[in-house]
Design a protein around this motif. Sequence first.
Motif, mmCIF file in Angstrom:
data_model
loop_
_atom_site.group_PDB
_atom_site.id
_atom_site.type_symbol
_atom_site.label_atom_id
_atom_site.label_comp_id
_atom_site.label_asym_id
_atom_site.label_seq_id
_atom_site.Cartn_x
_atom_site.Cartn_y
_atom_site.Cartn_z
ATOM 1 N N ALA A 11 11.609 -4.053 10.036
ATOM 2 C CA ALA A 11 10.338 -3.774 9.355
ATOM 3 C C ALA A 11 10.212 -2.258 9.223
ATOM 4 O O ALA A 11 11.119 -1.507 9.591
ATOM 5 C CB ALA A 11 9.178 -4.348 10.158
ATOM 6 N N ARG A 12 9.080 -1.819 8.710
ATOM 7 C CA ARG A 12 8.775 -0.393 8.622
ATOM 8 C C ARG A 12 7.478 -0.148 9.371
ATOM 9 O O ARG A 12 6.519 -0.891 9.218
ATOM 10 C CB ARG A 12 8.632 0.048 7.176
ATOM 11 C CG ARG A 12 9.940 -0.066 6.424
ATOM 12 C CD ARG A 12 10.141 1.136 5.540
ATOM 13 N NE ARG A 12 11.461 1.101 4.940
ATOM 14 C CZ ARG A 12 12.379 2.022 5.148
ATOM 15 N NH1 ARG A 12 12.115 3.037 5.927
ATOM 16 N NH2 ARG A 12 13.546 1.938 4.578
ATOM 17 N N ASN A 13 7.462 0.909 10.182
ATOM 18 C CA ASN A 13 6.253 1.243 10.920
ATOM 19 C C ASN A 13 5.321 2.075 10.042
ATOM 20 O O ASN A 13 5.600 2.294 8.857
ATOM 21 C CB ASN A 13 6.581 1.930 12.249
ATOM 22 C CG ASN A 13 7.231 3.289 12.089
ATOM 23 O OD1 ASN A 13 7.271 3.864 10.999
ATOM 24 N ND2 ASN A 13 7.751 3.817 13.172
ATOM 25 N N GLU A 14 4.225 2.556 10.641
ATOM 26 C CA GLU A 14 3.220 3.306 9.871
ATOM 27 C C GLU A 14 3.757 4.626 9.343
ATOM 28 O O GLU A 14 3.190 5.206 8.422
ATOM 29 C CB GLU A 14 1.953 3.537 10.706
ATOM 30 C CG GLU A 14 2.158 4.278 11.997
ATOM 31 C CD GLU A 14 2.643 3.395 13.153
ATOM 32 O OE1 GLU A 14 3.048 3.970 14.168
ATOM 33 O OE2 GLU A 14 2.654 2.154 13.045
ATOM 34 N N ARG A 15 4.880 5.120 9.876
ATOM 35 C CA ARG A 15 5.520 6.344 9.368
ATOM 36 C C ARG A 15 6.618 6.038 8.360
ATOM 37 O O ARG A 15 7.392 6.904 8.002
ATOM 38 C CB ARG A 15 6.112 7.136 10.525
ATOM 39 C CG ARG A 15 5.094 7.674 11.477
ATOM 40 C CD ARG A 15 5.793 8.486 12.526
ATOM 41 N NE ARG A 15 4.875 8.889 13.569
ATOM 42 C CZ ARG A 15 5.251 9.292 14.758
ATOM 43 N NH1 ARG A 15 6.531 9.350 15.064
ATOM 44 N NH2 ARG A 15 4.355 9.646 15.648
ATOM 45 N N ASN A 16 6.740 4.762 7.975
ATOM 46 C CA ASN A 16 7.749 4.275 7.037
ATOM 47 C C ASN A 16 9.163 4.375 7.597
ATOM 48 O O ASN A 16 10.133 4.454 6.856
ATOM 49 C CB ASN A 16 7.644 4.998 5.691
ATOM 50 C CG ASN A 16 8.259 4.165 4.573
ATOM 51 O OD1 ASN A 16 8.242 2.939 4.618
ATOM 52 N ND2 ASN A 16 8.813 4.829 3.573
ATOM 53 N N GLU A 17 9.282 4.373 8.930
ATOM 54 C CA GLU A 17 10.590 4.391 9.576
ATOM 55 C C GLU A 17 11.040 2.944 9.823
ATOM 56 O O GLU A 17 10.223 2.078 10.128
ATOM 57 C CB GLU A 17 10.503 5.097 10.930
ATOM 58 C CG GLU A 17 10.035 6.525 10.839
ATOM 59 C CD GLU A 17 9.608 7.090 12.190
ATOM 60 O OE1 GLU A 17 9.890 8.274 12.422
ATOM 61 O OE2 GLU A 17 8.996 6.356 12.998
ATOM 62 N N GLU A 18 12.341 2.695 9.700
ATOM 63 C CA GLU A 18 12.849 1.372 10.007
ATOM 64 C C GLU A 18 12.759 1.114 11.511
ATOM 65 O O GLU A 18 13.105 1.977 12.320
ATOM 66 C CB GLU A 18 14.309 1.218 9.560
ATOM 67 C CG GLU A 18 14.456 1.012 8.087
ATOM 68 C CD GLU A 18 15.887 0.622 7.720
ATOM 69 O OE1 GLU A 18 16.828 0.975 8.444
ATOM 70 O OE2 GLU A 18 16.028 -0.041 6.684
ATOM 71 N N VAL A 19 12.274 -0.074 11.850
ATOM 72 C CA VAL A 19 12.139 -0.488 13.245
ATOM 73 C C VAL A 19 12.589 -1.944 13.370
ATOM 74 O O VAL A 19 12.624 -2.675 12.386
ATOM 75 C CB VAL A 19 10.694 -0.327 13.757
ATOM 76 C CG1 VAL A 19 10.300 1.143 13.811
ATOM 77 C CG2 VAL A 19 9.711 -1.095 12.899
ATOM 78 N N SER A 20 12.931 -2.331 14.566
ATOM 79 C CA SER A 20 13.309 -3.723 14.828
ATOM 80 C C SER A 20 12.046 -4.562 14.991
ATOM 81 O O SER A 20 10.978 -4.056 15.320
ATOM 82 C CB SER A 20 14.162 -3.807 16.098
ATOM 83 O OG SER A 20 15.340 -3.070 15.928
ATOM 84 N N LEU A 21 12.195 -5.855 14.785
ATOM 85 C CA LEU A 21 11.082 -6.789 14.838
ATOM 86 C C LEU A 21 11.434 -7.932 15.763
ATOM 87 O O LEU A 21 12.547 -8.465 15.711
ATOM 88 C CB LEU A 21 10.800 -7.313 13.428
ATOM 89 C CG LEU A 21 9.560 -8.128 13.183
ATOM 90 C CD1 LEU A 21 8.317 -7.267 13.396
ATOM 91 C CD2 LEU A 21 9.572 -8.663 11.767
ATOM 92 N N VAL A 22 10.477 -8.311 16.629
ATOM 93 C CA VAL A 22 10.668 -9.474 17.498
ATOM 94 C C VAL A 22 9.447 -10.377 17.331
ATOM 95 O O VAL A 22 8.319 -9.901 17.206
ATOM 96 C CB VAL A 22 10.850 -9.061 18.976
ATOM 97 C CG1 VAL A 22 9.649 -8.371 19.540
ATOM 98 C CG2 VAL A 22 11.222 -10.273 19.833
ATOM 99 N N ALA A 23 9.701 -11.685 17.289
ATOM 100 C CA ALA A 23 8.636 -12.679 17.205
ATOM 101 C C ALA A 23 8.498 -13.353 18.567
ATOM 102 O O ALA A 23 9.485 -13.816 19.138
ATOM 103 C CB ALA A 23 8.950 -13.721 16.142
ATOM 104 N N VAL A 24 7.277 -13.385 19.089
ATOM 105 C CA VAL A 24 7.012 -13.988 20.391
ATOM 106 C C VAL A 24 6.101 -15.192 20.178
ATOM 107 O O VAL A 24 5.063 -15.068 19.537
ATOM 108 C CB VAL A 24 6.345 -12.969 21.348
ATOM 109 C CG1 VAL A 24 6.063 -13.613 22.695
ATOM 110 C CG2 VAL A 24 7.217 -11.735 21.498
ATOM 111 N N SER A 25 6.521 -16.336 20.705
ATOM 112 C CA SER A 25 5.671 -17.529 20.568
ATOM 113 C C SER A 25 5.516 -18.232 21.883
ATOM 114 O O SER A 25 6.145 -17.923 22.850
ATOM 115 C CB SER A 25 6.256 -18.486 19.531
ATOM 116 O OG SER A 25 7.552 -18.875 19.901
#
Length: 103
Positions: free
Chosen positions: A89-103
């Motif tokens: 995904a992209r954070n608020e600074r438009n940097e690429e970041v990893s994403l994890v889904a927790v359920s």
Amino acid sequence: MNNMFDKNITSPYSAKRMTKPVNFYCAAPSAQSVYMAGDFNWWNPTSHPMRRREDGWWFIEVQLTHGHHQYRFLVDGKPVLDPKSTGIARNERNEEVSLVAVS
């Protein structure tokens, strides 16, 4: 009428408020330090230092709430995406970041 089927009753025990332990691993055998920064710690890596294992992998267990969380590793101060993440995904600074889904 107040009974267990009344939809107007709100419970303080919501799955969205509960935390779950999530394990993260980072392969960085020659690194001197690895930290984890994410939306769950206001992108402050010093609050989540990872522990080095003998095999060169770094490990941390983080308590996360239900939903999607953005994060990245900082390997010797350099941002690194997690190749085993749920996505990118992209954070608020438009940097690429990893994403994890927790359920």
